[in-house]
Write a protein that holds these residues in place. Structure first.
Motif, PDB file in Angstrom:
ATOM      1  N   THR A  40       0.567  -0.208  -4.763  1.00  0.00           N
ATOM      2  CA  THR A  40       1.641   0.012  -5.721  1.00  0.00           C
ATOM      3  C   THR A  40       1.531  -1.047  -6.819  1.00  0.00           C
ATOM      4  O   THR A  40       0.803  -2.023  -6.690  1.00  0.00           O
ATOM      5  N   LYS A  44      10.002   0.294  -0.987  1.00  0.00           N
ATOM      6  CA  LYS A  44      10.330   1.415  -0.104  1.00  0.00           C
ATOM      7  C   LYS A  44       9.301   1.634   0.994  1.00  0.00           C
ATOM      8  O   LYS A  44       9.516   2.424   1.897  1.00  0.00           O
ATOM      9  N   TYR A  45       8.173   0.927   0.934  1.00  0.00           N
ATOM     10  CA  TYR A  45       7.171   1.102   1.986  1.00  0.00           C
ATOM     11  C   TYR A  45       7.293   0.059   3.083  1.00  0.00           C
ATOM     12  O   TYR A  45       6.558   0.071   4.046  1.00  0.00           O
ATOM     13  N   TYR A  79       0.846  -1.195   0.000  1.00  0.00           N
ATOM     14  CA  TYR A  79       0.000   0.000   0.000  1.00  0.00           C
ATOM     15  C   TYR A  79       0.875   1.236   0.000  1.00  0.00           C
ATOM     16  O   TYR A  79       1.843   1.330   0.752  1.00  0.00           O
ATOM     17  N   ASP A  80       0.550   2.172  -0.863  1.00  0.00           N
ATOM     18  CA  ASP A  80       1.309   3.423  -0.935  1.00  0.00           C
ATOM     19  C   ASP A  80       0.490   4.505  -0.234  1.00  0.00           C
ATOM     20  O   ASP A  80      -0.534   4.948  -0.754  1.00  0.00           O
ATOM     21  N   PRO A  81       0.922   4.933   0.983  1.00  0.00           N
ATOM     22  CA  PRO A  81       0.093   5.888   1.745  1.00  0.00           C
ATOM     23  C   PRO A  81      -0.037   7.242   1.061  1.00  0.00           C
ATOM     24  O   PRO A  81      -1.039   7.925   1.255  1.00  0.00           O
ATOM     25  N   SER A  82       0.948   7.624   0.227  1.00  0.00           N
ATOM     26  CA  SER A  82       0.888   8.957  -0.367  1.00  0.00           C
ATOM     27  C   SER A  82      -0.234   9.068  -1.394  1.00  0.00           C
ATOM     28  O   SER A  82      -0.858  10.117  -1.543  1.00  0.00           O
ATOM     29  N   THR A  83      -0.512   7.984  -2.121  1.00  0.00           N
ATOM     30  CA  THR A  83      -1.586   8.039  -3.119  1.00  0.00           C
ATOM     31  C   THR A  83      -2.838   7.320  -2.640  1.00  0.00           C
ATOM     32  O   THR A  83      -3.865   7.347  -3.324  1.00  0.00           O
ATOM     33  N   SER A  84      -2.742   6.644  -1.483  1.00  0.00           N
ATOM     34  CA  SER A  84      -3.831   5.797  -0.969  1.00  0.00           C
ATOM     35  C   SER A  84      -4.220   4.718  -1.970  1.00  0.00           C
ATOM     36  O   SER A  84      -5.382   4.367  -2.113  1.00  0.00           O
TER      37      SER A  84
END
Lengths: 345, 627
Positions: B129, B154-155, B121-126
């Motif tokens: 990935t 990287k997460y 999960y990419d928190p910056s884009t919600s």
């Protein structure tokens, strides 16, 4: 009887001989599979073929003799040419090799230059292991279910068993194994999705048996159940069983001492034949679950075009089939003296 | 005489009272003394053998159901390939692995959505990935949770590094450090084994110190060889390095490895590796976070991003609308030649000289929904005109509306429903053709054997003995290897030994009937062999023979599937076996691809067997119930 046994065995050998001869010739008609691997391994392979009499070695080009398979220049600058001999000549040499030296040739692709017999013997134990477990489970379970269904004939128990048997016997085993791998392997993650290697921990290896054994047993359990039920139903309707009951035997005694014994006459031979069949394994189940047995060897040999291995694998399957047939027929006579096999009218 | 006319009958009843009964001849009368008796026409209708069988068959409920199912399947297999317009002959790279869809997306069942879980999960884009289309994620289905990953990203953080695996030995080498013999060096590491249930718990590992000596040759000092000490370990390096009497070199590195020993090879996991110099951690050659170490790239080994195990991350699971992803709106670059065809078809207008403002949609068939920019480049004397635009992809592919694949699509983008129907049709066709061939040949062969008997029978029976003992798989293998895997070869291969069952049964039936009185009667009247065979014996035995021979059809379908699994299946023609064996590899990833054809196969087999049983009970009532 003895005469009949000898006749049957002789006929089996004649059949085996004819089948293997045809197989050999048809295999040789296929394009020659050149061995892969290092130059030295290739040279060793061709040298072996020359000694077996399938390939002709020459130091010069010969026209019109056969396909040129391989050539190399050795350390003293001599060129070696290897030609395929005519097929019937190869066939003659093959017969000599098999009958005098028991030499079935070497593998070309699967494990290079290794005797085919050795490859088969390394694959056999796994197949036997899986199949023996399957027979040990399916015979008692199948017979017991069949007896139960017969004793409760036309009652709900019988209907349920018969319907289940009908459904399961119709579903191909490869569908069952795929379904088991899908549900128990991938979804529930309780069983391995393919055959664990020999170095896996003991519990994983034990769990690895469940899926192939269940899918192998499913068909034979249903087969035995159906067979036993049919036979026992027939015996239960017979006059001598009625006599046994009128004599005052309890139902249990009558069934155990009279009905079951007679019902077993046709069932036992098929069990004996199946015990011989444990050697052959199931090609598809072994391939699908990645079991390194002789069934999946057949698949590997076909896809790799390793015809020597394929040939011996086929010979083994045929031999097992013939043996099972003989045992099936002969054991009828041994179990029930009233049946005289091969007797004239 | 009086006693002729009167019969006196006396008896004593239960109460011991004597009774006399006198019967006179007059008391009796002939009932039909003056009538002639003729045969009375039967009130019931006469029935034929076939009609009687049909009557019995129609009473068998399960067989009727099976026959109906079978009939439906045959009709569907013949009709659907004609009705469904999707193309199943070419590869559709954009339409692969679409899930079965009947209801609209978001319904939760049969809606063309696939559930993904354990995605990073990419928190910056919600968003998750990876190559997921944000529009295709079903709204509100995305949930996040603390999970683990085996792929460095990287997460993520933490985790273990996998040194080697079950098939290859592996190494992990640290960056170099400078050794100062006056200081204390301590290596502190954490090695684990058998984190997964399938792992071998007898795996070993080793640690080396490597350096390049004064003459540029790589040297190795063994710290540990084949160790099975797991957990956190501490080793002082000074004694080991001093013992090796190293001089004039400085570039040391620590190397973890799994031995390439055949019996001692498995997966071992390194959680951390800390090298301290006089109590201070040398951060360049240490790591406590395997994920960061793998991403950092300063340590060298054979591993890739997948060498990570069990790093913690925020995972997410969501339902992904595969149809939206495949057919929805996409940004792409379209060349002038395609645009010209759209303009010529009257879908839209566009002028490169004017620019993106000239874009106008004229028809709702227009694939392009929005133009972002245009690119006109020239090189080598060729002017390339392109526009960057948003495209409604199903229109771009030539569909007028969003396609719906009831059973999804396979790895080549073929509509599974149509392909499956074609496969069933071909499999059934193969079965019926082989049934007709083997049945007619077996019938003739068996009839000759059974009718003539004697030496003819002996000779022919030996042929049957030999042919019947060849395993069918060998016949098929040899035929396919020698002649190729076409439809015709399959028919030949399966017919070669397939007729034996029918011929044996026919022979037995002929032996049974040829000595019957009616045959003898006919023979005495001078009937020819032909007449005896076809008018007398065959009609009596045909029921039994047909009912058992009909089961050739399902067995051919089964055998064809089995052969396909062995890689010898039909080429270029769909069949149930080909579909099943092709889709076998997607077991575990796209289960529906295997599940649906398997169900069709199972249903076909069950129906055929029930139908066969019903036929047998109908034609041969004495065998009823004897499965």
């Amino acid at each position: 009887m003895t005469k009949y046994v000898i006749k049957r065995i002789l006929l089996a050998f004649v059949t085996l001989f004819i089948i293997l001869s045809l197989t050999f010739i048809l295999m040789k008609l296929l394009p020659f599979t050149k061995p892969l691997g290092t130059t030295s391994a290739q040279i060793a392979y061709y040298a072996k073929q020359v000694s077996l009499g399938y390939v002709l070695e020459s130091s010069s080009v010969i026209d019109g003799i056969g396909e040129l398979l391989y050539k190399y220049t050795d350390s003293v600058n001599m060129v070696h040419y290897y030609y395929q001999r005519p097929i019937m000549e190869q066939y003659g040499n093959w017969l000599v090799n098999v009958f005098t030296k028991w030499d079935w040739g070497v593998s070309t692709v699967i494990v290079e230059n290794v005797d085919v017999g050795i490859i088969i013997s390394t694959k056999l134990p796994t197949t036997i292991e899986v199949n023996v477990i399957s027979v040990l489970i399916s015979v008692p379970l199948g017979v017991a279910l069949g007896v139960w269904a017969a004793l409760k004939k036309n009652k709900p128990t019988d209907t349920v068993i018969s319907t289940l048997v009908m459904v399961l016997i119709s579903v191909p085993s490869f569908v069952i194994i795929s379904f088991l791998i899908m549900t128990l392997g991938y979804s529930a993650k309780v069983l391995p999705t393919s055959w664990p290697s020999t170095r896996a921990p003991m519990n994983t290896r034990v769990l690895g048996f469940i899926i192939p054994v269940v899918s192998l047993s499913c068909g034979s359990i249903c087969g035995y159940c159906r067979f036993t039920r049919a036979e026992l139903c027939e015996v239960l309707d017979s006059d001598y069983l009625l006599l046994a009951r009128t004599k005052g035997l309890t139902k249990r005694q009558a069934v155990m001492r009279h009905a079951l014994r007679n019902a077993m006459v046709p069932i036992l031979p098929s069990i004996l034949a199946e015990i011989v069949g444990v050697l052959s394994g199931s090609m598809i189940l072994e391939t699908l679950y990645g079991i390194p047995g002789i069934g999946s060897l057949f698949y590997t040999a076909v896809t790799a075009k390793d015809y020597n291995v394929l040939m011996v694998d086929m010979a083994l399957f045929t031999l097992i089939g013939l043996l099972a047939g003989i045992i099936l027929d002969l054991s009828y006579g041994f179990l029930d003296p009233r049946i005289r096999m091969g007797e004239k009218k | 005489m009086a006693n002729e006319e009167t019969i006196k009958y006396s008896y004593t009843d239960s109460a011991n009272i004597h009774h006399d009964a006198v019967l006179n001849k007059d008391m009796f009368k002939f009932n039909q003394a003056d009538k002639t008796i003729h045969d009375v026409k039967l009130n019931g209708k006469p029935t034929t053998f076939a009609r009687d069988a049909l009557k019995r068959f129609s009473k068998n409920k399960s067989s009727i159901v099976a026959t109906i199912i079978l009939g439906i399947m045959v009709v569907l297999a013949l009709l659907l390939p004609v009705c469904i317009s999707y193309d199943t002959n070419t590869v559709h790279a954009d339409e692969t692995f679409l899930e079965p869809k009947l209801f609209s997306a978001g319904t939760g069942f049969w809606d063309g959505c696939k559930t993904y879980s354990d995605q990073t999960y990419d928190p910056s884009t919600s968003l998750p990935t990876g190559s997921f289309d944000a529009n295709a994620i079903v709204k509100g289905s995305l949930t996040t949770y603390e999970g683990t990953t085996n792929k460095a990203n990287k997460y993520a953080s933490g985790g273990y590094y996998r040194i080697g695996d079950s098939s290859t030995s592996g190494t992990l080498t640290s960056p170099t450090f400078t050794y100062d013999s006056t200081k204390q060096y301590v290596l502190n590491y954490d090695m684990e084994v058998a984190l997964e249930p399938e792992d071998y718990d007898d795996s070993a590992y080793g640690i080396n110190l490597t350096y390049t000596d004064a003459s540029s040759i790589s040297q190795t000092i063994k710290v540990l060889a084949d160790s099975t000490k797991y957990g956190e370990q501490t080793i002082s390096l000074n004694a080991i390095i001093d013992g090796a009497s190293v001089s004039g070199v400085s570039d040391f590195s620590i190397q973890y490895f799994t031995p390439s020993n055949e019996n001692n090879l498995g997966t071992v996991y390194l959680k951390k590796s800390l090298l301290t110099e006089a109590g201070t951690t040398l951060s360049a050659v240490s790591f406590t976070d395997a994920n960061a170490m793998v991403l950092g790239g300063t340590w060298s080994g054979v591993g890739t991003l997948d060498s990570l195990y069990g790093a913690s991350q925020t995972s997410c699971s969501f339902r992904y609308d595969t149809y939206e992803a495949a057919y929805g709106k996409k940004d792409m670059t379209i060349g002038a030649s395609i645009l010209d065809t759209y303009i010529a078809n009257g879908y839209m207008t566009y002028d490169f000289d004017v620019g993106i403002t000239s874009f106008k949609i004229l028809s709702d068939k227009c694939p392009i929904t929005q133009v972002y920019s245009q690119k006109v480049t020239s090189g080598l004397g060729v002017v390339v005109k392109e526009i960057v635009c948003q495209v409604q992809y199903y229109r771009y592919l030539g569909y007028t509306s969003m396609p719906i694949h009831l059973l999804g699509t396979d790895n080549t983008g073929k509509d599974l429903l149509k392909y499956l129907c074609e496969g069933t049709r071909n499999s059934l066709g193969l079965g019926i053709i082989i049934f007709l061939i083997t049945f007619s040949f077996g019938l003739i062969f068996g009839a000759i054997e059974g009718y003539f008997g004697g030496a003819v029978d002996m000779a022919m029976e030996r042929l049957v003995d030999i042919l019947g003992n060849i395993p069918w798989i060998i016949v098929v293998t040899l035929c396919v290897l020698n002649l190729g895997n076409s439809f015709g070869v399959f028919i030949l291969a399966m017919s070669l030994t397939g007729w034996i069952g029918t011929s044996s049964l026919t022979r037995t039936q002929f032996y049974r009937f040829k000595r019957r009185e009616y045959v003898l009667a006919s023979r005495s009247l001078g009937a020819s062999d032909n007449r005896l065979i076809f008018k007398h014996i065959l009609p009596n035995s045909i029921g039994t023979i047909v009912t058992s021979a009909v089961l050739i059809i399902p067995s051919v379908i089964f055998d064809e599937a089995a052969v396909s699994y062995l890689g010898l299946g039909l080429k270029g023609t769909a069949s149930l076996g080909v579909i099943l064996s092709n889709n076998q590899v997607y077991l575990g990833s796209y289960n529906f691809l295997l599940l649906i054809p398997s169900l069709v196969m199972a249903l076909l087999m069950i129906s055929f067997n029930l139908f066969g049983n019903g036929l047998r009970d109908a034609f041969n009532p004495s065998l009823k119930g004897a499965d």
